[in-house]
Scaffold this active site. Structure first.
Site, PDB file in Angstrom:
ATOM      1  N   ASP A   1     110.102 111.053  61.685  1.00 50.79           N
ATOM      2  CA  ASP A   1     108.930 111.340  60.868  1.00 50.79           C
ATOM      3  C   ASP A   1     107.712 111.101  61.745  1.00 50.79           C
ATOM      4  OD1 ASP A   1     107.208 111.896  58.768  1.00 50.79           O
ATOM      5  OD2 ASP A   1     108.300 110.665  57.333  1.00 50.79           O
ATOM      6  N   TRP A   2     106.554 111.560  61.299  1.00 54.88           N
ATOM      7  CA  TRP A   2     105.363 111.494  62.137  1.00 54.88           C
ATOM      8  C   TRP A   2     104.966 110.036  62.387  1.00 54.88           C
ATOM      9  CZ3 TRP A   2     107.336 115.764  62.132  1.00 54.88           C
ATOM     10  CH2 TRP A   2     106.760 116.925  62.634  1.00 54.88           C
TER      11      TRP A   2
END
Length: 749
Positions: A260-261
Site C-alpha cells: 500500500d502507499w
C-alpha cells in the site's frame, strides 16, 4: 411527464466538472520500442545492472513503475479505485464515471452484474492512461464503524470472495490488472499502520483470508496489495508466513505483491517475505544505498532481488501484451461519454437498492394529482461515494431531487425543503468558477511568499474541480523538501441573500479572503487537529460574511505548506503513513435549525406522502478515520421523528456505505437502503420509488438494533497498538445467531 417544485434558497450542486487540461508533451514513461512484448524475462534480468534491478523494486512516482529505457522496459501506470478510476492527480482529478460503492455491489448478490461493472471500470482505467486499478477491496466489514466499510462487499467471506472474483475477471478480461486489497485484516483506520490484529488462526483462515483465497483461486488477480497493519505482531508487508507460506505456496499464487502507499517498513524483511514492489516512488526504503548495504551485509542476496524483479517484470509484460496501446500510449487522461454506460449505471444502482420496510404499500408512489414532500439534506447532495482513496471527480451527478423531478408521474407535485443541515464539514463552494470560466478553482504554487501577489511567477498552476485541493502528488521537484506557498482563487456566485458561513481546513496554514476581506484565519492561530487530509489536517475554522443573491464574490485563499504552531505536536493519529499538503474551503447559509425543522413539519402535513432523504457521505465514511458511532448527523433523527409524527406515509431513503442507527424504524411507513449509488443514484432511487424497478437488492451486512449489538463492539480500535478479534468466527450474522440477538434487519433481507 411533468412535475412542479417549489423554489429553494439553498444551493444545488453542479452536475459535472471539467477534466484538467491534457499535458503538452508525451509521457516519459512509455517512449520505448515494443521489444519488451516478446522479450525473455530471465534474459532481461541477466542484462540488468544491480542498480537497475534495485530501481525496479519501487515506483518511479505516485502512480508509475520505473521504466528502464536501455532495455525497452516501459513504466506501468496505476490508478485508484474501487468505485471509479480517478487518474494520476488528487488535485486535478479527471472527470469520470462512479459506479455504486462495493457494499452496494454486494447487495445485488449478482456476480454477473459486478463483472459488467468491472468491465466498465476497465474502460475507465484505460481512459486515465492506466492499466492497473487499485481494486477491489475485499476486507470484511467487521464493524460498520470502519472508515472504509463502504469499500468492502460484505460481512460474509463467501459473498465477498465470489463478488471479488467476478470483479477481478471483469477487469482482467478487458486488459486491466486488478490489485486485490488489502491483504489482510485491514478492518479499521485507527492506528492503521501500527495496529496488530490479534486473531486466531482459525478465524484468520475462515473469515479474513477466505475471500482472498476465493478470488485468487477463481480469478487469478495479477497483483495483490499488502495492508498497512500487522497481524499477530508482524506487519503483513514483512510476513513470510502470509506472503510466502499461505499466498504463494498454499494457494499457488504467481502474481505480483505490492505495498500500500507508504506501507513498506523495512528493506530486507519485505524483500525476504515476498513483497515485490514498494509504492509509491521514488523509493523510501528500496534505495540504491540501503539495498546495496543489505547486499553487502548479506541480509539479502542478489538472487532474492532477482525473484522480486521477476514478478514485477512478468506483471508489466502481461499488461503490455494485454493493453499495448495504453502502456505505449501518451498517458493523456480523457473523459468518455456514452449513453449506454449511463443506462447500465442506472440499472446497477437500482439493482443494489434494498427495500427494508413498506408498511401499507406506501411504495411505489404512483398516484396522480398527488403532492409529495421531498425533505432532507441528502435530496440535493451530490454524494456518489465515501472519501479517501475512493474519492472521485464524477463527470455528472443525478441527485435524488433531480431524479424525482424528471421521472415524476404526470401531474405529481413535488415540494422540497431542507429540514436540517447534516454536514460534518461545510460543503464545497458549489458554483465557483476559475479564471477560464470552468467549474472549480485555480491553484498556483510559488517558491517565495513575495511572489504570491504575482500570478506570472507561479511555479505551477493547477485547475481544481472544486474549492479544495489535496496536492501531495502534484508538487514540482524544485518545491519538494522546502517551504512553499500557494494561492487558490475563484469567482463564486452567492445563491442566497443573508449571512453565509465559510470554513477553512488546511494541511499547512492559510487565510481566506472574500472580496479582499479576511473572513477565516487558519494561519496565526494555534491550529487544532482534525480528520481531513488523511488525518493530517486541521479542524475547520469558521467565519461569517453577508452576501446578496447573485453577487459575484472573489475568493482568495493564501496558503503555506508549513503547519501552524501546534498541529505538528497534536496529530490525532501519528500512524497515518502519508505526509500531505492541502486546503479546503467550504460554505453554507447560516440557518435557523429550529425553523427548518418547523418548515419541514409544515410541508409534510400538507402532502400525500413524504420522501425523507438522509445519510452520511465522504466526511463521515472515509479512509484515515473511523466513525465514532452509528448515529445519523446532527438533528437528522429528530427531523425524521417529527415528520413521521404528522404524516403516516413517510418513506426514509438512507444513503450510506454501512449500517446507521434507526431509532425511528417503527415510526415510519417505508425504509429504503440506497447506499452510495454513483452517478445515477438519483435516477435509480426514483425508479424504485415510482415503481419502475423492483428493489431486488438484499442486505450484504446485518443492520443492528443498537450499536452495542455489533460483534466487535467491545474490541474495536487499537489500544497500545493492539486490537483483539475476540468475536472469533462469529462475525456478522453468525454473531447474532450464536448469541440469539435479534437484529433490526438481518443479513440477506
Amino acid at each position: 411527464m411533468t412535475a412542479t417544485i417549489t423554489d429553494t434558497a439553498y444551493p444545488t450542486p453542479p452536475t459535472s466538472f471539467p477534466s484538467p487540461s491534457p499535458p503538452t508533451e508525451g509521457s516519459p514513461w512509455h517512449n520505448g520500442s515494443r521489444a519488451f512484448l516478446t522479450a525473455s524475462v530471465p534474459d532481461l534480468i541477466s542484462r540488468l545492472t544491480k542498480y537497475e534491478k534495485i530501481k525496479l523494486l519501487a515506483g518511479a512516482d505516485w502512480w508509475h513503475t520505473v521504466p528502464i529505457h536501455r532495455l525497452d522496459i516501459p513504466g506501468v501506470k496505476m490508478t485508484d479505485g474501487p468505485n471509479g478510476a480517478r487518474g494520476a492527480s488528487f488535485a486535478e482529478m479527471t472527470a469520470g464515471l462512479a459506479i455504486p460503492c462495493e457494499t452496494a455491489l454486494g447487495a445485488t448478490f449478482a456476480p454477473e452484474m459486478v463483472h459488467r461493472a468491472a468491465s466498465l471500470l476497465a474502460k475507465e482505467t484505460k481512459d486515465r492512461g492506466a492499466v492497473a486499478l487499485l481494486a477491489p477491496t475485499i476486507n470484511i466489514q467487521r464493524s460498520p464503524l470502519g472508515g472504509r466499510a463502504f469499500e468492502s462487499f460484505s460481512e460474509d467471506p463467501l459473498l465477498s470472495g465470489l463478488m471479488a472474483a467476478s470483479y477481478v475477471e471483469g477487469l482482467q478480461q478487458n486488459g486491466v490488472s486488478a490489485v486485490l486489497k488489502h491483504f489482510v485484516c485491514n478492518d479499521q483506520e485507527h492506528e492503521r499502520s501500527a495496529v496488530s490484529a490479534e486473531v486466531s488462526e482459525r478465524a484468520l483462515r475462515e473469515v479474513y483470508l477466505r475471500p482472498f483465497m476465493i478470488a485468487v483461486q477463481e480469478a487469478d488477480p495479477l497483483a495483490i496489495m499488502t495492508s498497512y497493519n500487522r497481524v499477530n505482531g508482524t506487519h503483513v508487508a514483512e510476513s513470510k508466513h502470509l506472503l510466502e507460506d499461505v499466498l504463494r505456496r498454499e494457494w499457488a499464487y504467481n502474481g505480483m505483491v505490492m505495498s500500500d502507499w507508504f506501507g513498506t517498513y523495512s528493506v530486507d524483511l519485505g524483500i525476504l517475505a515476498g513483497q515485490d514492489l514498494e509504492m509509491p516512488g521514488p523509493a523510501k526504503w528500496r534505495t540504491e544505498y540501503l539495498v546495496d548495504h543489505c547486499l553487502m551485509s548479506r541480509k539479502i542476496t542478489e538472487r532474492q532481488i532477482d525473484t522480486r524483479v521477476e514478478k514485477v517484470l512478468h506483471w508489466a509484460q502481461r499488461l503490455a501484451r494485454l493493453s499495448p496501446d495504453v502502456v505505449y500510449g501518451d498517458d493523456v487522461e480523457i473523459t468518455s461519454h456514452d449513453a449506454r454506460d449511463r443506462a447500465f449505471l442506472r440499472e446497477l444502482a437500482g439493482s443494489s437498492i434494498v427495500l427494508l420496510k413498506n408498511k401499507g404499500n406506501v411504495l411505489p408512489i404512483t398516484n396522480k394529482r398527488a403532492r409529495v414532500a421531498v425533505i432532507g439534506p441528502g435530496a440535493t447532495s451530490n454524494c456518489v461515494s465515501g472519501g479517501g482513496s475512493a474519492a472521485l471527480n464524477a463527470s455528472y451527478v443525478v441527485t435524488v431531487l433531480d431524479g424525482l423531478k424528471v421521472g415524476a408521474p404526470s401531474d405529481l407535485e413535488l415540494a422540497y425543503c431542507l429540514g436540517t443541515p447534516a454536514h460534518k464539514l461545510l460543503p464545497h463552494l458549489y458554483g465557483i468558477v476559475n479564471e477560464d470560466g470552468d467549474a472549480g478553482c485555480d491553484l498556483r504554487l510559488f517558491a517565495d511568499r513575495d511572489d504570491m501577489a504575482h500570478p506570472a511567477r507561479a511555479v505551477r498552476r493547477l485547475r481544481l474541480c472544486d474549492s479544495s485541493g489535496l496536492i501531495s502528488d502534484d508538487i514540482p521537484e524544485n518545491l519538494k523538501d522546502r517551504p512553499w506557498f500557494a494561492v487558490m482563487t475563484g469567482t463564486w456566485t452567492a445563491p442566497v441573500t443573508g449571512a453565509y458561513e465559510f470554513s477553512l481546513s488546511v494541511c499547512g496554514r492559510a487565510r481566506l479572503y472574500i472580496d479582499g476581506l479576511l473572513v477565516v484565519d487558519n494561519w496565526d492561530i494555534s491550529q487544532r487537529p482534525g480528520d481531513g487530509f488523511f488525518g493530517q489536517g486541521t479542524v475547520e475554522e469558521m467565519g461569517v460574511s453577508h452576501v446578496n443573491k447573485g453577487q459575484e464574490c472573489q475568493i482568495r485563499c493564501e496558503y503555506s505548506n508549513v503547519a501552524g504552531s501546534k498541529i505538528g505536536q497534536e496529530v490525532k493519529d501519528e500512524s497515518q503513513p502519508i505526509h500531505n499538503f492541502g486546503l479546503r474551503v467550504g460554505g453554507f447559509p447560516v440557518v435557523d435549525q429550529e425553523q427548518e425543522l418547523q418548515d419541514a413539519v409544515g410541508t409534510a402535513q400538507g402532502c400525500d406522502a413524504v420522501v425523507l432523504v438522509v445519510g452520511l457521505g465522504p466526511d463521515f465514511e472515509s479512509e484515515a478515520f473511523d466513525r465514532p458511532d452509528l448515529s445519523l448527523p446532527m438533528r437528522t433523527d429528530e427531523l425524521i421523528e417529527r415528520v413521521a409524527a404528522v404524516n403516516e406515509r413517510t418513506v426514509v431513503v438512507v444513503q450510506s456505505g454501512s449500517a446507521v442507527n434507526m431509532p425511528w424504524a417503527n415510526k415510519v411507513a417505508g425504509i429504503v437502503q440506497a447506499w452510495y449509488g454513483g452517478n445515477e443514484a438519483g435516477n435509480a432511487i426514483a425508479d424504485v420509488l415510482y415503481g419502475r424497478r423492483n428493489p431486488s437488492g438484499r442486505l450484504p451486512i446485518t443492520l443492528p438494533k443498537r450499536e452495542q449489538d455489533v460483534p466487535a463492539y467491545t474490541d474495536f480500535k487499537s489500544e497500545k497498538g493492539i486490537v483483539h478479534y475476540s468475536e472469533g468466527l462469529n462475525v456478522g450474522y453468525k454473531w447474532y445467531q450464536a448469541r440469539k440477538i435479534e437484529p433490526l434487519f438481518p443479513f440477506g433481507s
